[in-house]
Scaffold this active site. Structure first.
Site, PDB file in Angstrom:
ATOM      1  N   GLY A   1       5.045  27.696  31.078  1.00 38.15           N
ATOM      2  CA  GLY A   1       3.861  28.112  31.831  1.00 38.15           C
ATOM      3  C   GLY A   1       3.245  26.946  32.588  1.00 38.15           C
ATOM      4  N   THR A   2       3.222  25.801  31.960  1.00 41.20           N
ATOM      5  CA  THR A   2       2.618  24.619  32.592  1.00 41.20           C
ATOM      6  C   THR A   2       3.360  24.273  33.878  1.00 41.20           C
ATOM      7  OG1 THR A   2       1.988  23.802  30.410  1.00 41.20           O
ATOM      8  CG2 THR A   2       1.999  22.195  32.197  1.00 41.20           C
TER       9      THR A   2
ATOM     10  N   GLN B   1      -1.054  34.475  29.084  1.00 36.38           N
ATOM     11  CA  GLN B   1      -1.499  35.267  27.929  1.00 36.38           C
ATOM     12  C   GLN B   1      -1.499  36.765  28.204  1.00 36.38           C
ATOM     13  OE1 GLN B   1      -1.877  34.233  24.921  1.00 36.38           O
ATOM     14  NE2 GLN B   1      -1.979  32.017  25.215  1.00 36.38           N
TER      15      GLN B   1
ATOM     16  N   GLY C   1       7.771  32.144  28.321  1.00 42.85           N
ATOM     17  CA  GLY C   1       8.574  32.907  27.370  1.00 42.85           C
ATOM     18  C   GLY C   1       8.058  32.881  25.944  1.00 42.85           C
ATOM     19  N   HIS C   2       7.599  31.713  25.501  1.00 44.22           N
ATOM     20  CA  HIS C   2       7.280  31.601  24.064  1.00 44.22           C
ATOM     21  C   HIS C   2       6.001  32.341  23.669  1.00 44.22           C
ATOM     22  CE1 HIS C   2       4.129  28.309  23.816  1.00 44.22           C
ATOM     23  NE2 HIS C   2       4.544  28.131  25.052  1.00 44.22           N
TER      24      HIS C   2
ATOM     25  N   THR D   1      19.985  22.533  36.624  1.00 42.46           N
ATOM     26  CA  THR D   1      20.874  23.570  36.084  1.00 42.46           C
ATOM     27  C   THR D   1      20.071  24.535  35.217  1.00 42.46           C
ATOM     28  OG1 THR D   1      22.707  22.033  36.165  1.00 42.46           O
ATOM     29  CG2 THR D   1      22.974  23.944  34.725  1.00 42.46           C
TER      30      THR D   1
ATOM     31  N   CYS E   1     -10.491  18.276  16.925  1.00 43.05           N
ATOM     32  CA  CYS E   1     -10.935  16.965  16.441  1.00 43.05           C
ATOM     33  C   CYS E   1     -10.020  15.867  16.976  1.00 43.05           C
ATOM     34  CB  CYS E   1     -10.980  16.929  14.923  1.00 43.05           C
ATOM     35  SG  CYS E   1      -9.417  17.304  14.167  1.00 43.05           S
TER      36      CYS E   1
END
Ligand code: PLP
Length: 394
Positions: free
Chosen positions: A71-72, A178, A199-200, A236, A324
């Site tokens: 996505g990034t 999302q 995909g993930h 590839t 944190c």
């Protein structure tokens, strides 16, 4: 110990059908889809099929799909391309609650001289379309607004926003990482020019994503190299990943109904019971315009990290809305943008479900969470100090 996985907005398990579909492309069919020989050619056929499967889930044409690594990458490719295509334009419109894949990129571009408008959201995480309309100028090169928020699940009106952008001649990109697979999407009926998915987040493995590029949208590749993806993304192809993403999209289309009935019901059961069992709790984000699988719940006067650690003892996986990592335990930029009160923002937990969650799992969480919160509040000087007020307002 059994893992109870309620962190599906972070990543998802690979669906067994997806694993089965991709394994031959790791094991036997390792040919390069660009090769002239038949051994590579049979892989190329499968890549073509996967492209059709992804396109079908989005209401797109196969040639509008470019496979990427995540996505990034898709977000970066879309925004950078728009800027390269219109070098005279120096303005970007986005929102305050974007994922870092867009937010940090825009911050970097701001350092390089671009003007970035980050639209605010209200206390429910909603966007004001009038304010958005006013933010567009002749200098605006691209709008990038997320379809659904990863922390709260709040859905932005991207279909309307894209239409407004088109009327002003501005390119429109949406980070739908999302949203894809959780809510219906039909790009053929929208003015969206570019869309990112990963995909993930929908039961394919990590390392594969896609960028939807509306036909006719001028594009400058982010990865410059070989002729792969019709010159739109060098490198590839990740053929096992592509096959997996295709299968995952096919399954997502089949399971959309389940997401919006069974998953939604499980989420609502979890949310409503927590709100009624635990005093001083609230849901962050617009409850009526939200992904069916996500709930972001604040437990006042408790640290989210402490809740996560105690849930972890029982194998329950979720996320907190504070991080944190900076050492400062700051609430997330999303909750801060929504003006969630400090004592609430620190104790926020995101539960994100999938079709693999069961009612038994939800009931297990409902059995464990109230005593966890009671224990932590028993240790909290703030809770004790405010107990009387809290009980009254609870
Ligand atoms: N955009 C949103 C809304 C996300 O939730 C995420 C991941 O959490 C990303 C982008 C980045 O996706 P990836 O992990 O595939 O790079």
């Amino acid at each position: 110990m059994k893992t109870l996985y309620f962190d599906n907005n972070a990543t998802t398990r690979v669906a067994p059908e997806v694993l089965e579909a991709m394994l031959p492309y790791l094991k036997d069919f390792y040919g390069n889809p660009s090769s002239m020989h038949a051994f590579g050619g049979q892989v190329a056929v499968r890549v073509r099929e996967a492209r059709e499967q992804v396109a079908a889930l989005l209401g797109a044409q196969p040639d509008e799909i470019v496979f990427t690594s995540c996505g990034t990458e898709s977000d970066n490719a879309a925004i950078r391309s728009a800027l390269l295509q219109a070098p005279e334009k120096r303005h970007i419109v986005t929102s305050r609650v974007e994922h870092p894949a867009v937010k940090a990129l825009c911050a970097d571009l701001a350092l390089r001289g671009y003007r970035v408008t980050e639209l605010p959201v209200d206390s429910e995480g909603r966007l004001d379309l009038d304010q958005y309309r006013k933010s567009l100028t002749p200098d605006t090169a691209i709008v990038s607004l997320m379809w659904a928020n990863n922390e709260t699940g709040v859905v932005f009106p991207v279909v309307e926003a894209a239409q407004i952008a088109r009327e002003r001649g501005v390119l429109f990109h949406t980070d739908a990482v999302q949203a894809v697979g959780k809510i219906p999407i039909d790009l053929s009926k929208t003015a969206i020019d570019m869309l990112s998915l990963s995909g993930h987040k929908l039961h394919a493995p990590k390392g594969i994503g896609a960028l939807y590029l509306r036909r006719g949208t001028k594009f400058s590749p982010f990865l410059i190299g070989g002729h792969q993806e019709k010159g739109r993304r060098g490198g590839t192809e990740n053929t096992p990943g592509i096959v997996a993403l295709g299968k995952a999209c096919e399954l997502a289309a089949e399971n959309l109904e389940i997401e919006n009935t069974l998953v939604r019901r499980l989420r609502d059961r979890l949310e409503n019971r927590i709100l009624s069992l635990v005093p001083n709790t609230r849901v962050n984000g617009d409850r009526f315009n939200r992904l069916p699988n996500t709930t972001n719940i604040s437990f006042e006067f408790v640290e989210g990290e402490a809740i996560l650690l105690m849930m972890n003892e029982y194998g329950i996986c979720a996320s907190s809305g504070s991080a944190c990592t900076s050492g400062s335990l700051q609430p997330s930029h999303v909750l801060r943008s929504m003006g969630v009160p400090y004592t609430m923002a620190h104790g926020s937990i995101r539960f994100s479900l999938s079709i693999y969650n069961t009612e038994e799992e939800v009931d297990f969480v409902l059995e464990k969470v109230p005593p966890i919160i009671e224990t932590l509040r028993g240790l909290s000087p703030f809770w004790k100090e405010n107990a009387k007020v809290c009980q009254k307002t609870g």
